[in-house]
Design a protein around this motif. Structure first.
Motif, PDB file in Angstrom:
ATOM      1  N   ALA A 124      -1.587  68.274  -7.574  1.00  0.00           N
ATOM      2  CA  ALA A 124      -1.173  68.797  -6.358  1.00  0.00           C
ATOM      3  C   ALA A 124      -2.207  69.402  -5.673  1.00  0.00           C
ATOM      4  N   VAL A 125      -2.447  68.965  -4.246  1.00  0.00           N
ATOM      5  CA  VAL A 125      -3.368  69.308  -3.510  1.00  0.00           C
ATOM      6  C   VAL A 125      -2.731  70.466  -2.232  1.00  0.00           C
ATOM      7  N   ILE A 126      -3.253  71.607  -2.154  1.00  0.00           N
ATOM      8  CA  ILE A 126      -2.681  72.575  -1.235  1.00  0.00           C
ATOM      9  C   ILE A 126      -3.722  72.649   0.015  1.00  0.00           C
ATOM     10  N   ILE A 127      -2.983  72.332   1.029  1.00  0.00           N
ATOM     11  CA  ILE A 127      -3.873  72.451   2.502  1.00  0.00           C
ATOM     12  C   ILE A 127      -4.293  74.031   2.611  1.00  0.00           C
ATOM     13  N   GLY A 128      -5.187  74.177   3.375  1.00  0.00           N
ATOM     14  CA  GLY A 128      -5.318  75.551   3.984  1.00  0.00           C
ATOM     15  C   GLY A 128      -6.142  75.679   5.192  1.00  0.00           C
ATOM     16  N   LYS A 129      -6.248  74.388   5.904  1.00  0.00           N
ATOM     17  CA  LYS A 129      -6.801  74.399   7.073  1.00  0.00           C
ATOM     18  C   LYS A 129      -6.129  73.375   8.024  1.00  0.00           C
ATOM     19  N   LYS A 130      -5.881  73.423   8.957  1.00  0.00           N
ATOM     20  CA  LYS A 130      -4.971  72.343   9.951  1.00  0.00           C
ATOM     21  C   LYS A 130      -6.111  71.244  10.043  1.00  0.00           C
ATOM     22  N   ALA A 131      -5.357  70.054   9.902  1.00  0.00           N
ATOM     23  CA  ALA A 131      -6.237  68.766   9.612  1.00  0.00           C
ATOM     24  C   ALA A 131      -5.598  67.570  10.574  1.00  0.00           C
ATOM     25  N   ARG A 132      -6.263  67.236  11.429  1.00  0.00           N
ATOM     26  CA  ARG A 132      -5.857  65.988  12.440  1.00  0.00           C
ATOM     27  C   ARG A 132      -6.936  65.231  12.640  1.00  0.00           C
ATOM     28  N   HIS A 133      -6.720  63.876  12.448  1.00  0.00           N
ATOM     29  CA  HIS A 133      -8.186  62.882  12.437  1.00  0.00           C
ATOM     30  C   HIS A 133      -9.145  63.462  11.840  1.00  0.00           C
ATOM     31  N   VAL A 134      -9.186  63.867  10.548  1.00  0.00           N
ATOM     32  CA  VAL A 134     -10.302  64.391   9.711  1.00  0.00           C
ATOM     33  C   VAL A 134     -11.025  63.284   9.152  1.00  0.00           C
ATOM     34  N   SER A 135     -12.406  63.263   9.273  1.00  0.00           N
ATOM     35  CA  SER A 135     -12.814  62.291   8.260  1.00  0.00           C
ATOM     36  C   SER A 135     -12.762  62.413   6.864  1.00  0.00           C
ATOM     37  N   PRO A 136     -13.168  61.250   5.970  1.00  0.00           N
ATOM     38  CA  PRO A 136     -13.182  61.640   4.399  1.00  0.00           C
ATOM     39  C   PRO A 136     -14.218  62.617   4.298  1.00  0.00           C
ATOM     40  N   GLU A 137     -15.218  62.459   5.141  1.00  0.00           N
ATOM     41  CA  GLU A 137     -16.379  63.244   4.627  1.00  0.00           C
ATOM     42  C   GLU A 137     -16.026  64.711   4.582  1.00  0.00           C
TER      43      GLU A 137
ATOM     44  N   ALA B 237     -12.976  66.008   4.735  1.00  0.00           N
ATOM     45  CA  ALA B 237     -11.241  66.116   4.400  1.00  0.00           C
ATOM     46  C   ALA B 237     -11.360  67.333   3.413  1.00  0.00           C
ATOM     47  N   LEU B 238     -12.279  67.458   2.572  1.00  0.00           N
ATOM     48  CA  LEU B 238     -11.990  68.508   1.649  1.00  0.00           C
ATOM     49  C   LEU B 238     -12.242  69.762   1.903  1.00  0.00           C
ATOM     50  N   GLU B 239     -12.816  69.877   3.122  1.00  0.00           N
ATOM     51  CA  GLU B 239     -13.011  71.417   3.738  1.00  0.00           C
ATOM     52  C   GLU B 239     -11.584  71.936   4.118  1.00  0.00           C
ATOM     53  N   CYS B 240     -10.658  71.190   4.037  1.00  0.00           N
ATOM     54  CA  CYS B 240      -9.243  71.568   4.430  1.00  0.00           C
ATOM     55  C   CYS B 240      -8.305  71.860   3.393  1.00  0.00           C
ATOM     56  N   VAL B 241      -8.711  71.740   2.156  1.00  0.00           N
ATOM     57  CA  VAL B 241      -8.179  71.957   0.870  1.00  0.00           C
ATOM     58  C   VAL B 241      -8.415  73.560   0.398  1.00  0.00           C
TER      59      VAL B 241
ATOM     60  N   THR C 291      -9.648  60.837   0.747  1.00  0.00           N
ATOM     61  CA  THR C 291      -9.066  59.700   1.254  1.00  0.00           C
ATOM     62  C   THR C 291      -7.565  59.666   1.751  1.00  0.00           C
ATOM     63  N   LEU C 292      -6.790  60.542   1.006  1.00  0.00           N
ATOM     64  CA  LEU C 292      -5.360  60.695   1.449  1.00  0.00           C
ATOM     65  C   LEU C 292      -5.456  61.640   2.418  1.00  0.00           C
ATOM     66  N   ILE C 293      -6.061  62.568   2.523  1.00  0.00           N
ATOM     67  CA  ILE C 293      -6.106  63.694   3.592  1.00  0.00           C
ATOM     68  C   ILE C 293      -6.411  63.019   4.937  1.00  0.00           C
ATOM     69  N   SER C 294      -7.463  62.139   4.947  1.00  0.00           N
ATOM     70  CA  SER C 294      -8.088  61.663   5.927  1.00  0.00           C
ATOM     71  C   SER C 294      -7.050  60.635   6.562  1.00  0.00           C
ATOM     72  N   LEU C 295      -6.259  59.957   5.594  1.00  0.00           N
ATOM     73  CA  LEU C 295      -5.156  58.725   6.104  1.00  0.00           C
ATOM     74  C   LEU C 295      -4.107  59.356   6.574  1.00  0.00           C
ATOM     75  N   LEU C 296      -3.670  60.666   5.930  1.00  0.00           N
ATOM     76  CA  LEU C 296      -2.457  61.237   6.380  1.00  0.00           C
ATOM     77  C   LEU C 296      -2.605  62.198   7.547  1.00  0.00           C
ATOM     78  N   SER C 297      -3.845  62.419   7.752  1.00  0.00           N
ATOM     79  CA  SER C 297      -4.175  63.206   9.184  1.00  0.00           C
ATOM     80  C   SER C 297      -4.228  62.322  10.233  1.00  0.00           C
ATOM     81  N   GLU C 298      -4.203  60.903  10.082  1.00  0.00           N
ATOM     82  CA  GLU C 298      -4.221  60.044  11.204  1.00  0.00           C
ATOM     83  C   GLU C 298      -2.742  60.082  11.989  1.00  0.00           C
ATOM     84  N   ALA C 299      -1.893  60.172  11.001  1.00  0.00           N
ATOM     85  CA  ALA C 299      -0.439  60.056  11.557  1.00  0.00           C
ATOM     86  C   ALA C 299       0.133  61.491  11.938  1.00  0.00           C
ATOM     87  N   MET C 300      -0.222  62.512  11.172  1.00  0.00           N
ATOM     88  CA  MET C 300       0.316  63.956  11.353  1.00  0.00           C
ATOM     89  C   MET C 300      -0.568  64.909  11.360  1.00  0.00           C
ATOM     90  N   THR C 301      -0.191  66.142  11.913  1.00  0.00           N
ATOM     91  CA  THR C 301      -1.141  67.281  11.624  1.00  0.00           C
ATOM     92  C   THR C 301      -0.874  67.840  10.283  1.00  0.00           C
TER      93      THR C 301
END
Length: 286
Positions: free
Chosen positions: A133-146, A148-152, A227-237
């Motif tokens: 399980a990955v817990i998001i700590g920062k708002k992410a929208r259209h975040v790049s894979p490079e 993305a892990l800054e949001c965890v 990759t998951l964070i980046s793809l999900l953030s294409e659709a939703m915040t």
């Protein structure tokens, strides 16, 4: 740092440990209580360090002496990924995905470490799924894979308990994945700074009554955490406190001949290297 939610005599508390050191706890009624783990996550950068400093002034405990609650119970979104390990796709006879299969779980189905995993009255097809399980700590929208892990903010362990016959009645899996008492979650939130980026290279093992039935390296995901964070953030915040459950490897109970579906009295354990072990005893719904 490690954080978990506890309960004692009807009072919720947050417990924490730094660098493998002793555990301390503060309860809601005590001075300095930093809020629940959900609230700490939503408080932004630096909140975990502030919470740790407050909790270290609390009572020293052995966390196994208290009742574990799920580390988070107020996630705005619990996004689960199906078919994210090649061997699991193959054992299910599914085509190899080119885009993540995503479904939702809800907070009402969550249970903590050492709490009962419930087989419902309507089905005997309760299955286990060992997952990171990955817990998001920062708002992410259209975040790049490079980036993305800054949001965890941290990681935990999840058992995506599934009612297989209900799940397979429809191409949408939501109902079969959301029975009460089937989402094991915990024991801890481990902050991301303690673990390899995206937890790559860590070993995950699922044990049914002590027998290893699932085993994988987390690097074997088809779609890794970034990759998951980046793809999900294409659709939703993605927002602080959201949870991404990243998929299960091969060896689910339904894949065995005969199937190894969960029954009352069974113990299922999920161990992820450097994170911990999530244990749940199976009971029948009352």
């Amino acid at each position: 740092m490690r954080f978990c939610m506890m309960e004692s005599k009807g009072k919720r508390g947050v417990a924490a440990s730094r660098d493998g050191g002793p555990w301390h706890v503060l309860f809601e009624s005590e001075p300095g209580f930093p809020g629940t783990v959900d609230e700490i996550v939503r408080s932004g950068e630096g909140a975990f360090e502030e919470a740790m400093s407050a909790i270290e002034a609390g009572t020293a405990i052995n966390p196994d002496d208290l009742k574990f609650l799920p580390p988070l119970t107020e996630a705005g979104k619990i996004l689960c990924v199906g078919l994210n390990y090649k061997a699991h796709v193959q054992e299910g006879g599914m085509p190899m995905p080119t885009y993540p299969t995503v479904f939702a779980r809800f907070n009402t189905g969550l249970i903590g470490h050492n709490q009962p995993l419930v087989r419902p009255t309507s089905s005997e097809q309760l299955d286990y799924e060992s997952e990171l399980a990955v817990i998001i700590g920062k708002k992410a929208r259209h975040v790049s894979p490079e980036r993305a892990l800054e949001c965890v903010v941290g990681y935990s362990i999840f058992n995506d308990g599934s009612i297989r016959d209900v799940q397979m009645r429809t191409p949408q899996w939501t109902i079969g994945k959301n029975f009460d008492g089937t989402g094991g979650f915990g024991p801890y939130l481990v902050t991301a700074d303690e673990l390899p980026p995206g937890c790559k290279g860590l070993r995950m093992v699922g044990r049914l009554n002590g027998e290893v039935v699932q085993e994988t390296n987390l690097s074997d995901m088809i779609f890794d955490v970034a990759t998951l964070i980046s793809l999900l953030s294409e659709a939703m915040t993605l927002e602080p406190g959201d949870v991404i459950v990243t998929g299960t490897p091969s060896g689910v109970g339904i894949s065995f001949k005969p199937p190894k579906l969960l029954k009352p009295g069974d113990m299922f354990e999920i161990e992820i290297e450097r994170i911990g072990t999530l244990c749940n005893l199976v009971v029948d719904e009352k």
